[in-house]
Design an enzyme around this catalytic site. Structure first.
Site, short mmCIF file in Angstrom:
data_model
loop_
_atom_site.label_atom_id
_atom_site.label_comp_id
_atom_site.label_asym_id
_atom_site.label_seq_id
_atom_site.Cartn_x
_atom_site.Cartn_y
_atom_site.Cartn_z
N ASP A 259 -25.98 -98.95 -19.90
CA ASP A 259 -25.61 -98.56 -18.54
C ASP A 259 -25.05 -99.72 -17.72
O ASP A 259 -24.80 -99.56 -16.52
CB ASP A 259 -26.83 -97.97 -17.82
N ASP A 260 -24.84 -100.85 -18.37
CA ASP A 260 -24.37 -102.04 -17.65
C ASP A 260 -22.93 -101.85 -17.15
O ASP A 260 -22.03 -101.47 -17.92
CB ASP A 260 -24.42 -103.25 -18.59
#
Length: 305
Positions: A259-260
């Site tokens: 999810d970065d």
């Protein structure tokens, strides 16, 4: 087997073939606001708290096969035990004991990673060996840009850490859990940190001081998913922060901060897209990265600096 030798005031560390000091220096130089080491003429200067001492070292590379660790100032008289611990710290910092051959074999034929490993060959995941520092950095970086994260880290370190002075330069040491655990939230908020982040940092420090969380505990788990579950139970640590810490401190190669935002932007950049890819598309793109997700992420991040 010991992978370094001592020659007077210098430790000589052997290097794997898949290592390029210049690439790692380039990564470490990405922010002019870094406060925990100095880089000058391709030499790294850092104070390392270890074994009750704080040796000051210079790390350099004079050939492609070795790193040299030179002890500066009063550190020259450091005991062999401390010197060996420093050698181990530097090997862990640069992830020198990891065999990257299979990663490069996979990456060279991967559409996304091929250009990354060609451009940044020899780059290692620069670690954060201290668990408290890694957790703090992960928490500080939540939902803000990298530049402001470095500003917060500097304020945090300079207010609560300690320092060593050498040749007119200050070398800061990251605060310990004991430095933070008993502080009122307002002390951290005064650094322009949110109340929640202040609470999270104090809470993590308290867990470590109370012996409920340690690097050894997470290593002994021996399983990436179980270690991730242990971390996300802690207030303020979600999947992104947990995977960041598992990647940079615990060295799990399967750690994947999917999810970065940086990873999404790097993939968008590589694909020439206007929008960031959704999570399900990233999963498909990463199908061949099994057991190397952390290195794949780190190399894609490198396109952004």
């Amino acid at each position: 087997m010991q992978s370094w030798e001592e020659n007077g005031n210098v430790l000589k560390l052997s290097l794997p073939k898949e290592f390029n000091f210049k690439e790692n220096i380039n990564y470490l130089s990405r922010s002019s606001n870094e406060c925990l080491f100095h880089i000058h003429h391709d030499r790294i200067y850092k104070a390392i708290p270890i074994g009750g001492e704080t040796p000051l070292i210079q790390v350099s590379s004079v050939d492609e096969n070795h790193l040299h660790i030179r002890f500066l100032g009063e550190s020259k008289s450091t005991s062999k035990i401390i010197r060996d611990d420093v050698a181990r710290y530097v090997r862990e910092w640069f992830d020198l004991d990891r065999d990257l051959k299979s990663f490069y074999s996979m990456a060279k034929v991967d559409p996304l990673l091929g250009p990354a490993v060609e451009s940044f060959y020899g780059l290692r995941i620069i670690g954060i060996p201290d668990l408290f520092e890694a957790l703090c950095w992960g928490i500080l970086g939540q939902q803000i840009n990298l530049s402001f994260a470095y500003t917060l880290k500097r304020r945090f370190v300079e207010k609560f850490g300690r320092s060593v002075l050498y040749n007119g330069l200050t070398y800061w040491i990251f605060p310990s859990p004991e430095d933070i655990a008993g502080l009122p939230v307002e002390e951290l908020e005064s650094l322009r940190m949110t109340k929640k982040k202040s609470e999270y940092l104090i809470g993590v420090a308290q867990l470590m001081v109370d012996g409920k969380l340690s690097k050894d505990m997470l290593i002994e788990i021996g399983d990436y998913k179980r270690a991730e579950k242990m971390l996300v139970k802690i207030r303020g640590i979600g999947p992104w922060t947990a995977n960041y810490v598992l990647m940079r401190c615990l060295r799990y190669p399967s750690a994947f901060p999917i999810d970065d935002v940086g990873l999404q932007n790097a993939i968008k950049h590589r694909l020439g897209r206007e929008k960031k890819p959704p999570k399900d598309e990233i999963m498909k793109l990463a199908v061949n990265w099994t057991n190397w997700e952390s290195y794949a992420t780190f190399y894609l991040w490198r396109f952004l600096y």
